[in-house]
Design a protein around this motif. Sequence first.
Motif, PDB file in Angstrom:
ATOM      1  N   UNK A   5      14.578  79.819  53.093  1.00  0.00           N
ATOM      2  CA  UNK A   5      13.135  80.055  53.182  1.00  0.00           C
ATOM      3  C   UNK A   5      12.880  81.052  54.316  1.00  0.00           C
ATOM      4  N   UNK A   6      12.298  82.205  54.010  1.00  0.00           N
ATOM      5  CA  UNK A   6      12.096  83.203  55.080  1.00  0.00           C
ATOM      6  C   UNK A   6      11.082  82.763  56.126  1.00  0.00           C
ATOM      7  N   UNK A   7      10.280  81.717  55.895  1.00  0.00           N
ATOM      8  CA  UNK A   7       9.292  81.259  56.874  1.00  0.00           C
ATOM      9  C   UNK A   7       9.859  80.214  57.826  1.00  0.00           C
ATOM     10  N   UNK A   8      11.134  79.842  57.636  1.00  0.00           N
ATOM     11  CA  UNK A   8      11.772  78.848  58.496  1.00  0.00           C
ATOM     12  C   UNK A   8      13.024  79.473  59.083  1.00  0.00           C
ATOM     13  N   UNK A   9      13.128  79.425  60.401  1.00  0.00           N
ATOM     14  CA  UNK A   9      14.299  79.959  61.087  1.00  0.00           C
ATOM     15  C   UNK A   9      15.159  78.768  61.512  1.00  0.00           C
ATOM     16  N   UNK A  10      16.108  78.407  60.634  1.00  0.00           N
ATOM     17  CA  UNK A  10      16.891  77.204  60.864  1.00  0.00           C
ATOM     18  C   UNK A  10      18.283  77.399  60.265  1.00  0.00           C
ATOM     19  N   UNK A  11      19.286  76.866  60.968  1.00  0.00           N
ATOM     20  CA  UNK A  11      20.681  76.952  60.523  1.00  0.00           C
ATOM     21  C   UNK A  11      21.249  75.543  60.535  1.00  0.00           C
ATOM     22  N   UNK A  12      21.952  75.176  59.456  1.00  0.00           N
ATOM     23  CA  UNK A  12      22.625  73.876  59.349  1.00  0.00           C
ATOM     24  C   UNK A  12      24.121  74.102  59.494  1.00  0.00           C
ATOM     25  N   UNK A  13      24.750  73.296  60.364  1.00  0.00           N
ATOM     26  CA  UNK A  13      26.186  73.405  60.597  1.00  0.00           C
ATOM     27  C   UNK A  13      26.806  72.027  60.480  1.00  0.00           C
ATOM     28  N   UNK A  14      27.934  71.945  59.712  1.00  0.00           N
ATOM     29  CA  UNK A  14      28.642  70.688  59.497  1.00  0.00           C
ATOM     30  C   UNK A  14      29.755  70.585  60.520  1.00  0.00           C
ATOM     31  N   UNK A  15      29.726  69.511  61.290  1.00  0.00           N
ATOM     32  CA  UNK A  15      30.684  69.296  62.370  1.00  0.00           C
ATOM     33  C   UNK A  15      31.152  67.845  62.302  1.00  0.00           C
ATOM     34  N   UNK A  16      32.419  67.643  61.982  1.00  0.00           N
ATOM     35  CA  UNK A  16      32.980  66.293  61.855  1.00  0.00           C
ATOM     36  C   UNK A  16      32.095  65.452  60.944  1.00  0.00           C
ATOM     37  N   UNK A  17      31.477  64.367  61.477  1.00  0.00           N
ATOM     38  CA  UNK A  17      30.616  63.523  60.653  1.00  0.00           C
ATOM     39  C   UNK A  17      29.139  63.764  60.937  1.00  0.00           C
ATOM     40  N   UNK A  61      25.735  66.676  60.916  1.00  0.00           N
ATOM     41  CA  UNK A  61      25.114  67.945  60.511  1.00  0.00           C
ATOM     42  C   UNK A  61      24.115  68.323  61.604  1.00  0.00           C
ATOM     43  N   UNK A  62      24.334  69.504  62.207  1.00  0.00           N
ATOM     44  CA  UNK A  62      23.467  69.995  63.279  1.00  0.00           C
ATOM     45  C   UNK A  62      22.473  70.981  62.710  1.00  0.00           C
ATOM     46  N   UNK A  63      21.198  70.822  63.074  1.00  0.00           N
ATOM     47  CA  UNK A  63      20.141  71.758  62.696  1.00  0.00           C
ATOM     48  C   UNK A  63      19.787  72.572  63.933  1.00  0.00           C
ATOM     49  N   UNK A  64      20.108  73.879  63.862  1.00  0.00           N
ATOM     50  CA  UNK A  64      19.938  74.782  64.998  1.00  0.00           C
ATOM     51  C   UNK A  64      18.805  75.749  64.735  1.00  0.00           C
ATOM     52  N   UNK A  65      18.059  76.049  65.789  1.00  0.00           N
ATOM     53  CA  UNK A  65      17.055  77.116  65.751  1.00  0.00           C
ATOM     54  C   UNK A  65      17.650  78.295  66.523  1.00  0.00           C
ATOM     55  N   UNK A  66      18.098  79.348  65.825  1.00  0.00           N
ATOM     56  CA  UNK A  66      18.799  80.434  66.529  1.00  0.00           C
ATOM     57  C   UNK A  66      17.909  81.213  67.486  1.00  0.00           C
ATOM     58  N   UNK A  67      16.576  81.122  67.321  1.00  0.00           N
ATOM     59  CA  UNK A  67      15.628  81.827  68.202  1.00  0.00           C
ATOM     60  C   UNK A  67      15.883  83.334  68.205  1.00  0.00           C
ATOM     61  N   UNK A  68      16.144  83.892  67.021  1.00  0.00           N
ATOM     62  CA  UNK A  68      16.365  85.333  66.857  1.00  0.00           C
ATOM     63  C   UNK A  68      15.252  85.893  65.997  1.00  0.00           C
ATOM     64  N   UNK A  69      14.870  87.141  66.273  1.00  0.00           N
ATOM     65  CA  UNK A  69      13.870  87.806  65.459  1.00  0.00           C
ATOM     66  C   UNK A  69      12.458  87.542  65.940  1.00  0.00           C
ATOM     67  N   UNK A  70      11.552  87.332  65.022  1.00  0.00           N
ATOM     68  CA  UNK A  70      10.132  87.166  65.306  1.00  0.00           C
ATOM     69  C   UNK A  70       9.907  85.880  66.108  1.00  0.00           C
ATOM     70  N   UNK A  97      18.174  71.234  67.452  1.00  0.00           N
ATOM     71  CA  UNK A  97      16.902  70.551  67.241  1.00  0.00           C
ATOM     72  C   UNK A  97      17.098  69.133  66.691  1.00  0.00           C
ATOM     73  N   UNK A  98      17.918  68.990  65.677  1.00  0.00           N
ATOM     74  CA  UNK A  98      18.128  67.680  65.056  1.00  0.00           C
ATOM     75  C   UNK A  98      19.624  67.469  64.824  1.00  0.00           C
ATOM     76  N   UNK A  99      19.957  66.169  64.785  1.00  0.00           N
ATOM     77  CA  UNK A  99      21.336  65.783  64.517  1.00  0.00           C
ATOM     78  C   UNK A  99      21.301  64.678  63.445  1.00  0.00           C
ATOM     79  N   UNK A 100      22.048  64.903  62.344  1.00  0.00           N
ATOM     80  CA  UNK A 100      22.113  63.928  61.237  1.00  0.00           C
ATOM     81  C   UNK A 100      23.523  63.350  61.247  1.00  0.00           C
TER      82      UNK A 100
END
Length: 734
Positions: free
Chosen positions: A453-465, A467-476, A516-519
């Motif tokens: 979604x271009x209106x959401x700046x969010x990255x999901x990364x899978x690490x062991x058990x 899922x990290x939700x990161x806000x890269x804080x790049x761009x606008x 931002x969040x950890x699942x």
Amino acid sequence: MAERRGVCLVVPEQGGRPAKRGLEFEPDYQLYASLQPFLLCDPASSLSDSEESVFSGLEDSGSDSSEDNNNEGEDEISCDKGHSRTEGQAQTGSPGLRTEMAKASSQDEYQEDSSDEEDIRNTVGNVPLEWYDDFPHVGYDLDGRRIYKPLRTRDELDQFLDKMDDPDYWRTVQDRMTGRDLRLTDEQVALVQRLQSGKFGDVRFSPYEPAVDFFSGDVMIHPVTNRPADKRSFIPSLVEKEKVSRMVHAIKMGWIQPRRPRDSTPSFYDLWAQEDPNAVLGRHRMHVPAPKLALPGHAESYNPPPEYLLSEEERLAWGQQEPGERKLNFLPQKFPSLRVVPAYSRFIQERFERCLDLYLCPRQRKMRVNVDPEDLIPKLPRPRDLQPFPTCQTLVYRGHSDLVRCLSVSPGGQWLVSGSDDGSVRLWEVATARCMKTVPVGGVVRSVAWNPNPTICLVAAALDDTVLLLNPALGDRLLVGSTDQLLDAFTPPEEPALQPAQWLEASEEERERGLRLRISHSKPVTQVTWHRHGDYLAVVLATAGHTQVLIHQLSRRRSQSPFRRSHGQVQCVAFHPNRPFLLVASQRNVRVYHLLRQELTKKLMPNCKWVSSMAVHPAGDNIICGSYDSKLVWFDLDLSTKPYKVLRHHKKALRAVAFHPRYPLFASSSDDGTVIVCHGMVYNDLLQNPLLVPVKVLKGHTPTRDLGVLDVAFHPTQPWIFSSGADGTIRLFT
């Protein structure tokens, strides 16, 4: 008691009167002595009642009156008396005979009498006994009474015990006429054995007796028959005269042709007579002539030119070759004259093989079609007509110290995120290959995904058990702020529901790094992917059971397991680009589920040993799957559940496949260190098949630890492709 019928002589007593009332006469003792062996009065030699009835054809009277019994006994007694008296008078002075007579008279006279036995002969006649299968009886006796079947309540176990205990079980048979069991005597068993062995039933019969010549070969004076000849033997036959006259008339009319004499000369056929149309074999259209032998060349001459003679090295090489691989089946030799040429040792063998080939080799006429081999190859367009596609390496993104497992591109195509085994997530600028930000996560990053979604700046990364939700804080900055506001606007429910995953807020220190969040999950996470709207997130867990796939909703922070049972080890999942479908790839098949109806729609069979990756075409009607056995499988969902095309361009296992969002391009990466870009045009016309053309093989990565290119991703707007490899680099091909 059965009525006894026989011959009995009444002998008078000394007083002159007979012992029993009957016919009075003076006996002739000499005649009686001569007839004594043939008399039937002796109980030991007389027939029983049943045997008498068999031979005489008379039925038993069945009379039980005592008078008949008494009279019958008197007859027998008187008969015995008369017999003894006659013998005594005929042979007087014989003490041995008198002793035997005394012994015979002292024996039981009813010992051999079988008149009391019941006659159970079956008199149903010559009718099939199957007619009595449904009746309790098997026939009728001589008196017309029913002969009932014996009660057989013995099962197979009782029969087996009888077979083990009864020594005469093997010689016991069942009489079909009466239904009773009979024990065969030794004579009957011997008779059966003789008949089974093909011998005669009578032991005394000899089939090899010497033949008796009724007519000898000697000429005798008198004829065998002295019958005079008939009169018709001297008169010509009128029937033969008519036959001869008819045959003569048929010969005159030409109806009967005389037989031609056979030609004793053998006939030969020319095997190569197809040139002559008048020949016998030339008139057969389907005749296949035998091939002609090749004409002898210079090498077969007794004085060949020097260039045809083999050297020592050539002779050794000729000797080491197989007989079928040699150009010549002989060694050329040179002789000074023809008279010194020896006889050919294999002459008879070769001529014999040639004869076998001429008359034993089957030949079949095959219609050969003159087709150019190039016409069989499909006409594919030239790669330069299919441009644009990535052709050369432009940038190399260096910074990771270990292999780069995954990468993802932002929706605008300006930023790139990558995950590595060095425990960090790096954010790159695509145009300059500059690392903008490094987020240490402290573990192996197995999968990253940028929110589409271009209106959401969010990255999901899978690490062991986790899922990290990161806000890269790049761009606008406004886009970054709206993303944080969206996450902070969540209000937790009063009663938290039981979920398969746990949502945790990041601490202040982690928020500074962009987290931002950890699942948290119960098992390690192997893959993470976004829905096209950016609100749902699907993850794959490395576990067994129905909880391998979980779907998370970002706005409500809820997690759910969509499946109730497992169908194998799940490798990867993907959302359909424009329909509510979820594609789940296991080791051997790909299942397409309808999320709204909650049912299985299709099951695709890739025919691969182990599916490794999967990608969905932007139009949603085609799917590609990569496997560890070096296959790239293309599926047309509207066509069949079987593969439309299987591409085997890679030499090693495929690690990742990807479709371009806008251009008709798809790519695959392999452990051989290459990325193959193919042109995949999907037409709007359903009757036209997709066009698949390999256009470029991209090389640049160095295989490390038997691993090559681990992930590929296309640029969202440009015909560029990114690849991450085991050598710790990310490369851009444009």
